[in-house]
Motif scaffolding. Sequence first.
Motif, PDB file in Angstrom:
ATOM      1  N   HIS A 244       0.128  10.172   4.589  1.00 34.65           N
ATOM      2  CA  HIS A 244       0.088   9.050   5.523  1.00 34.65           C
ATOM      3  C   HIS A 244      -1.284   8.387   5.429  1.00 34.65           C
ATOM      4  O   HIS A 244      -2.247   8.982   4.931  1.00 34.65           O
ATOM      5  CB  HIS A 244       0.395   9.492   6.960  1.00 34.65           C
ATOM      6  CG  HIS A 244      -0.563  10.497   7.523  1.00 34.65           C
ATOM      7  ND1 HIS A 244      -0.362  11.854   7.418  1.00 34.65           N
ATOM      8  CD2 HIS A 244      -1.745  10.353   8.186  1.00 34.65           C
ATOM      9  CE1 HIS A 244      -1.354  12.500   7.993  1.00 34.65           C
ATOM     10  NE2 HIS A 244      -2.211  11.615   8.462  1.00 34.65           N
ATOM     11  N   ILE A 245      -1.377   7.153   5.870  1.00 28.38           N
ATOM     12  CA  ILE A 245      -2.599   6.364   5.718  1.00 28.38           C
ATOM     13  C   ILE A 245      -3.761   7.057   6.439  1.00 28.38           C
ATOM     14  O   ILE A 245      -3.645   7.485   7.583  1.00 28.38           O
ATOM     15  CB  ILE A 245      -2.412   4.943   6.272  1.00 28.38           C
ATOM     16  CG1 ILE A 245      -1.228   4.254   5.577  1.00 28.38           C
ATOM     17  CG2 ILE A 245      -3.686   4.122   6.099  1.00 28.38           C
ATOM     18  CD1 ILE A 245      -1.370   4.128   4.080  1.00 28.38           C
ATOM     19  N   GLY A 246      -4.895   7.142   5.716  1.00 24.32           N
ATOM     20  CA  GLY A 246      -6.087   7.738   6.321  1.00 24.32           C
ATOM     21  C   GLY A 246      -6.063   9.248   6.395  1.00 24.32           C
ATOM     22  O   GLY A 246      -6.821   9.842   7.159  1.00 24.32           O
ATOM     23  N   ALA A 247      -5.217   9.890   5.601  1.00 20.78           N
ATOM     24  CA  ALA A 247      -5.178  11.356   5.589  1.00 20.78           C
ATOM     25  C   ALA A 247      -6.247  11.889   4.635  1.00 20.78           C
ATOM     26  O   ALA A 247      -7.061  11.136   4.087  1.00 20.78           O
ATOM     27  CB  ALA A 247      -3.785  11.837   5.176  1.00 20.78           C
TER      28      ALA A 247
ATOM     29  N   LEU B  86       0.856  -1.189   0.000  1.00 21.04           N
ATOM     30  CA  LEU B  86       0.000   0.000   0.000  1.00 21.04           C
ATOM     31  C   LEU B  86       0.887   1.232   0.000  1.00 21.04           C
ATOM     32  O   LEU B  86       1.674   1.446   0.935  1.00 21.04           O
ATOM     33  CB  LEU B  86      -0.918  -0.016   1.229  1.00 21.04           C
ATOM     34  CG  LEU B  86      -1.876   1.160   1.415  1.00 21.04           C
ATOM     35  CD1 LEU B  86      -2.824   1.296   0.229  1.00 21.04           C
ATOM     36  CD2 LEU B  86      -2.675   0.998   2.713  1.00 21.04           C
ATOM     37  N   VAL B  87       0.790   2.040  -1.051  1.00 18.91           N
ATOM     38  CA  VAL B  87       1.638   3.216  -1.224  1.00 18.91           C
ATOM     39  C   VAL B  87       0.796   4.474  -1.053  1.00 18.91           C
ATOM     40  O   VAL B  87      -0.256   4.617  -1.685  1.00 18.91           O
ATOM     41  CB  VAL B  87       2.300   3.210  -2.626  1.00 18.91           C
ATOM     42  CG1 VAL B  87       3.128   4.471  -2.828  1.00 18.91           C
ATOM     43  CG2 VAL B  87       3.175   1.969  -2.795  1.00 18.91           C
TER      44      VAL B  87
ATOM     45  N   GLN C 186       4.501   8.470   2.782  1.00 20.69           N
ATOM     46  CA  GLN C 186       5.355   9.577   2.359  1.00 20.69           C
ATOM     47  C   GLN C 186       6.088   9.221   1.064  1.00 20.69           C
ATOM     48  O   GLN C 186       7.267   9.512   0.881  1.00 20.69           O
ATOM     49  CB  GLN C 186       6.368   9.925   3.458  1.00 20.69           C
ATOM     50  CG  GLN C 186       5.738  10.332   4.779  1.00 20.69           C
ATOM     51  CD  GLN C 186       5.014  11.666   4.700  1.00 20.69           C
ATOM     52  OE1 GLN C 186       5.509  12.601   4.092  1.00 20.69           O
ATOM     53  NE2 GLN C 186       3.846  11.762   5.312  1.00 20.69           N
ATOM     54  N   CYS C 187       5.362   8.575   0.171  1.00 23.26           N
ATOM     55  CA  CYS C 187       5.946   8.069  -1.072  1.00 23.26           C
ATOM     56  C   CYS C 187       5.033   8.448  -2.233  1.00 23.26           C
ATOM     57  O   CYS C 187       3.924   7.924  -2.345  1.00 23.26           O
ATOM     58  CB  CYS C 187       6.126   6.547  -0.993  1.00 23.26           C
ATOM     59  SG  CYS C 187       6.791   5.795  -2.497  1.00 23.26           S
TER      60      CYS C 187
END
Length: 415
Positions: free
Chosen positions: A37-40, A32-33, A222-223
Amino acid sequence: MDKKYSVIVVGGGIIGLSIALTLQADDIDVLLVEKDHIGAGASFGNAGHIATEQVFPVADPAILKAIPAMLFDPLGPLRLDWRYLLPLTPWLLRLLGNMRHKPFMHIHHALSTINGVALAAWQEFSAQWQLTELVKIQGSLLVVEKEASGEKLQKQGEYLNSIGVSNQWLSQAQLLAREPGLANNQLGGLYYPDTGHVVDLKALHTKLTEHFVRLGGEVLSQCEVTAIHSPSSERVILTTTKGQLVAKQVVISGGAFSKSLVNMVSRIRVPLETERGYHLMLPNETDRLSIPVSSLDRRFIMTPMKGGLRLAGTVEYAGLKRPANMQRARHFIPLANPMLKTPLNENQRTEWMGFRPTLSDSLPVIDKKGPYIFAFGHQHLGLTQSAITAKIVHCLFKKQPTPIDCSPYSIERFI
């Protein structure tokens, strides 16, 4: 970075996270990329409403008369930044074209179809991942304070019941008995029993991510993905700010940022725009309401959460780059206070703005073409449709029949 994944999911909002977890749970190795950040983004800041009752396109013909006001009212429920009018025009023209009766009814039917199975998918998803403390299926209210609005809403409720969208008209006495915090100027409303809300969106994303990682899924935050190409039908290469990644298949679920990702892999130019939405979080208002309450006349929603009362809504067309106008978030206070028996406690309030991904026909893209699976453009219904979208994507990956006819959500409708 040399590992070849079965699937790389690009986009760690609620859509991408739900897809990644659903695939990983079937022993499909997933990366997961996420550029932040996740859920932002909108997944963090949305109203938390599982809005299965919202089965109409985002715009109706009334928007035509409202455009002049949109250009000049910075705090109205619908605003168009005049500086963004030129780049918005092609999308806006397509939006207006979809207000004609035939496309309008096609969109209405397609939204009714996917929302009609969305709640059951959420209930299954919630039970599978132990989310019952976070996901409350207790219904929601749409209220009015004008007699004309009440008459209009009762007719709409009758129509919705006729097509299977369950609702019940509540008189003023019934409404105030259910939600005693509301003021006496609220004349009644529709209660939708087959809707719900999430009481802690951050905790929801955290728990889903923990399940995903526990099952062997990998997260790269952050990718940012800067290029995607497929040298063969079994190999997709992603160039990112953290190096190259390789997968057999790629899921594009980047929300409002999906348009540029699609441009990397397809000649189809999807008419995707961002609807900027705002919220105001009031941490000292934890017991004001028991379920989400939307106002037809004031056009915003109040959702009770563990972290307080969230006031959310409005639509602003200003693109991805212009700074937020947080006065729009603060304006929720004078909108909400007249609806309530006592004024809201504003202490320690927080403000937010984010981007909803909306296609000109109000429908998401959920489709598979070669090594690419597309899952984006869910407009105001990303949270609502996330579990069913994950289920559909899993079927597309496994080449199995989907729960519903997915032709209305094909990316090729924009050719």
